[in-house]
Design a protein around this motif. Structure first.
Motif, PDB file in Angstrom:
ATOM      1  N   THR A  30       0.843  -1.163   0.056  1.00 43.80           N
ATOM      2  CA  THR A  30       0.031  -0.171  -0.022  1.00 43.80           C
ATOM      3  C   THR A  30       0.671   1.001   0.094  1.00 43.80           C
ATOM      4  O   THR A  30       1.991   1.250   0.152  1.00 43.80           O
ATOM      5  CB  THR A  30      -0.815   0.040   1.120  1.00 43.80           C
ATOM      6  N   ASP A  31       0.242   2.286  -0.231  1.00 48.05           N
ATOM      7  CA  ASP A  31       1.161   3.564  -0.129  1.00 48.05           C
ATOM      8  C   ASP A  31       1.658   3.827   1.178  1.00 48.05           C
ATOM      9  O   ASP A  31       2.687   4.460   1.339  1.00 48.05           O
ATOM     10  CB  ASP A  31       0.248   4.684  -0.488  1.00 48.05           C
ATOM     11  N   ALA A  32       0.982   3.522   2.261  1.00 46.83           N
ATOM     12  CA  ALA A  32       1.262   3.682   3.691  1.00 46.83           C
ATOM     13  C   ALA A  32       2.678   2.912   3.999  1.00 46.83           C
ATOM     14  O   ALA A  32       3.570   3.224   4.552  1.00 46.83           O
ATOM     15  CB  ALA A  32       0.357   3.319   4.585  1.00 46.83           C
ATOM     16  N   GLU A  33       2.763   1.686   3.333  1.00 40.74           N
ATOM     17  CA  GLU A  33       3.789   0.499   3.337  1.00 40.74           C
ATOM     18  C   GLU A  33       4.847   1.148   2.793  1.00 40.74           C
ATOM     19  O   GLU A  33       6.098   0.997   3.090  1.00 40.74           O
ATOM     20  CB  GLU A  33       3.296  -0.666   3.232  1.00 40.74           C
ATOM     21  N   ARG A  34       4.661   1.808   1.727  1.00 40.97           N
ATOM     22  CA  ARG A  34       5.797   2.109   0.691  1.00 40.97           C
ATOM     23  C   ARG A  34       6.340   3.233   1.614  1.00 40.97           C
ATOM     24  O   ARG A  34       7.559   3.414   1.465  1.00 40.97           O
ATOM     25  CB  ARG A  34       5.208   2.576  -0.665  1.00 40.97           C
ATOM     26  N   ASP A  35       5.619   3.981   2.063  1.00 37.10           N
ATOM     27  CA  ASP A  35       6.110   5.315   2.806  1.00 37.10           C
ATOM     28  C   ASP A  35       7.027   4.828   3.840  1.00 37.10           C
ATOM     29  O   ASP A  35       8.033   5.508   4.290  1.00 37.10           O
ATOM     30  CB  ASP A  35       5.060   6.273   3.171  1.00 37.10           C
ATOM     31  N   LEU A  46       8.518   1.941   4.251  1.00 38.43           N
ATOM     32  CA  LEU A  46       9.976   1.419   3.883  1.00 38.43           C
ATOM     33  C   LEU A  46      10.803   2.636   3.349  1.00 38.43           C
ATOM     34  O   LEU A  46      11.887   2.446   3.643  1.00 38.43           O
ATOM     35  CB  LEU A  46       9.554   0.513   2.428  1.00 38.43           C
ATOM     36  N   GLU A  47      10.294   3.433   2.662  1.00 37.93           N
ATOM     37  CA  GLU A  47      11.240   4.648   2.163  1.00 37.93           C
ATOM     38  C   GLU A  47      11.859   5.269   3.440  1.00 37.93           C
ATOM     39  O   GLU A  47      12.962   5.658   3.495  1.00 37.93           O
ATOM     40  CB  GLU A  47      10.505   5.638   1.642  1.00 37.93           C
ATOM     41  N   LEU A  74      18.411   3.930   7.387  1.00 38.28           N
ATOM     42  CA  LEU A  74      19.455   3.208   7.168  1.00 38.28           C
ATOM     43  C   LEU A  74      20.721   3.955   6.267  1.00 38.28           C
ATOM     44  O   LEU A  74      21.906   3.649   6.542  1.00 38.28           O
ATOM     45  CB  LEU A  74      19.005   1.950   6.724  1.00 38.28           C
ATOM     46  N   SER A  75      20.350   4.542   5.244  1.00 44.27           N
ATOM     47  CA  SER A  75      21.026   4.994   4.243  1.00 44.27           C
ATOM     48  C   SER A  75      21.943   6.229   5.185  1.00 44.27           C
ATOM     49  O   SER A  75      23.178   6.671   4.725  1.00 44.27           O
ATOM     50  CB  SER A  75      20.587   5.740   3.187  1.00 44.27           C
ATOM     51  N   LEU A  76      21.172   7.176   6.045  1.00 46.22           N
ATOM     52  CA  LEU A  76      22.186   7.947   6.874  1.00 46.22           C
ATOM     53  C   LEU A  76      22.985   7.699   7.790  1.00 46.22           C
ATOM     54  O   LEU A  76      23.947   8.053   8.060  1.00 46.22           O
ATOM     55  CB  LEU A  76      20.881   8.933   7.605  1.00 46.22           C
TER      56      LEU A  76
END
Length: 364
Positions: free
Chosen positions: A247-252, A254-255, A261-263
Motif C-alpha cells: 500500500t502507499d502507507a507501507e511504501r512510505d 519502507l522509504e 539506514l542510508s544516513l
C-alpha cells in the motif's frame, strides 16, 4: 572480549515470528567476515599497547632461542668479531629514520585540519547540514558525542522497522489475496523477518554504544556490527518482490526506514575517519616516545657492551645473549607499536571499503 560478542537475542517475536537472534546472527562483523574469535580479537579488539608488548616479548624470546640454538654462540662471536656494534649501529639509523617518517605521517594527518577560512567554513556548513538531517530524522537535536550520534540514528531505524511491521500486520496477510514473492514467501513473513533483524541488530549495537567513549575503539567496533548495507538491499528486494501488494502507507514506511539506514552509512564512515586520524596521531606520539629509550639502549650497546661486559650464563644461556636480545627487542619497540596500530587500521579499512548495499566478500 565482550566488545566482539555476537548480537544479543531479544527473545521470540510476540506473534511467533523469527527471533531477533536468528535474524541478526549474520549481522555481526565476525559472522560476516568468517574469522575466528581469537584472530579478530588480535587484529581489532585487543589493546594496541598490549599487542606491541607481546610482539616485543616474542622478538626477545625468538632472538634468544635462535642465538642459543646455533653454534658458535653469540658470546663466541662477540669475542671473535663485533656483531653487536654492527647490529645496533644499523638499529640507530633505522630508529632515526622511522621517527622522521612518523613525523611525516602526523603532518599528513594534520594537513586535513589546516586550510584557508573558506574551506573551514565549508566543512562547518557540511557538518551542520548533516546534523540538521539527523535532527529532522529523529525529531530532536542531534547528540554531540559520536556514540550518541550513531545511537540516535539506530533508534530511529529500530522504531521505523517496528512501525513497518505493525502496518503490514494490520492486514489479513496472504488470505487477503496478497501475492507471494518469487520464493513463495508472503509480504508479512518477509517484513516480519526483516523488521526483527533491524530491531535486534540495532538493540544489540545500542547496548554496546551506551557509555562508549570516543578515542577508544569501542564506538567504531560497535558500529561495525550494524549491517546497514545488507538491510538496504533487503528493502530493495521487498519492494521488487511485493511491489503490487504494498500500500502507499507501507511504501512510505519502507522509504522512511531506508532513509534512516542510508544516513547511518555516512555517519559511521565519518566516525571511522575521525578514529583513523585519532589513532594515527596517537601512534605518532607513542613512536616518538618509544624512540628515545630505544636510541639510548642502542647507543649504549654500541659504546659499552663487548665480550667481557656480561660474563657467565644462566640455564645454559650466556648472559650477553640475554642482554643483547633484550636490547634488540627494546630497540624494535617503535616498530612493534607501528605494527600493532597499522594492523587495526588496515583491517578496519578493509572491512569497510564499500559504502551502501555492496558486498565485497562471498555471500549467499
Amino acid at each position: 572480549m565482550s566488545g566482539e560478542s555476537e548480537a544479543a537475542s531479544t527473545g521470540d517475536d510476540s506473534d511467533g515470528g523469527p527471533t531477533d537472534r536468528d535474524a541478526t546472527a549474520a549481522d555481526t562483523m565476525r559472522e560476516r567476515a568468517g574469522e575466528n574469535r581469537a584472530k579478530l580479537w588480535l587484529l581489532l579488539r585487543a589493546n594496541r599497547l598490549v599487542v606491541a608488548g607481546v610482539l616485543t616479548l616474542v622478538v626477545f624470546v625468538a632472538f634468544v632461542a635462535v642465538s642459543a640454538a646455533f653454534s658458535p654462540s653469540l658470546a663466541g662471536k662477540v669475542g671473535a668479531s663485533d656483531p653487536i656494534e654492527t647490529l645496533f649501529s644499523a638499529m640507530i639509523t633505522a630508529i632515526v629514520t622511522g621517527a622522521t617518517l612518523v613525523v611525516t605521517i602526523g603532518q599528513l594527518v594534520l594537513t586535513q585540519e589546516n586550510g584557508p577560512l573558506g574551506d573551514q567554513r565549508e566543512r562547518m556548513d557540511d557538518t551542520l547540514a548533516v546534523r540538521d538531517s539527523v535532527a529532522e530524522l529523529t525529531g530532536e537535536p542531534a547528540p554531540t558525542d559520536p556514540a550518541g550520534f550513531l545511537d540516535a540514528i539506530l533508534g530511529t531505524a529500530s522504531a521505523r522497522a517496528r512501525d513497518l511491521r505493525e502496518s503490514v500486520r494490520e492486514r489479513d496477510g496472504d488470505g487477503s489475496g496478497e501475492p507471494d514473492g518469487p520464493d513463495g514467501t508472503g509480504l508479512e513473513a518477509d517484513v516480519d523477518e526483516f523488521a526483527a533483524g533491524v530491531v535486534g541488530n540495532a538493540d544489540a549495537v545500542h547496548d554496546r554504544l551506551d557509555g562508549a567513549a570516543f578515542g577508544s575503539f569501542d564506538v567504531v567496533f560497535a558500529a561495525l556490527d550494524f549491517n546497514y548495507g545488507r538491510k538496504l538491499g533487503r528493502i530493495e528486494r521487498i519492494v521488487a518482490d511485493h511491489g503490487d501488494a504494498l500500500t502507499d502507507a507501507e511504501r512510505d514506511s519502507l522509504e522512511a526506514l531506508r532513509e534512516s539506514l542510508s544516513l547511518f552509512g555516512p555517519a559511521r564512515e565519518h566516525v571511522k575517519t575521525l578514529y583513523f586520524q585519532w589513532a594515527l596521531i596517537d601512534l605518532s606520539r607513542l613512536i616518538l616516545y618509544a624512540a628515545v629509550p630505544a636510541l639510548v639502549v642502542a647507543a649504549a650497546m654500541v659504546t659499552v657492551v663487548d665480550a667481557g661486559t656480561f660474563s657467565g650464563s644462566t640455564l645454559g644461556i650466556d648472559h650477553v645473549t640475554l642482554v643483547v636480545g633484550g636490547a634488540f627487542a627494546v630497540a624494535l619497540l617503535p616498530f612493534s607499536l607501528f605494527v600493532s596500530y597499522v594492523l587495526r587500521v588496515l583491517t578496519l579499512a578493509k572491512r569497510t571499503l564499500a559504502i551502501g548495499p555492496l558486498v565485497l566478500r562471498d555471500s549467499e
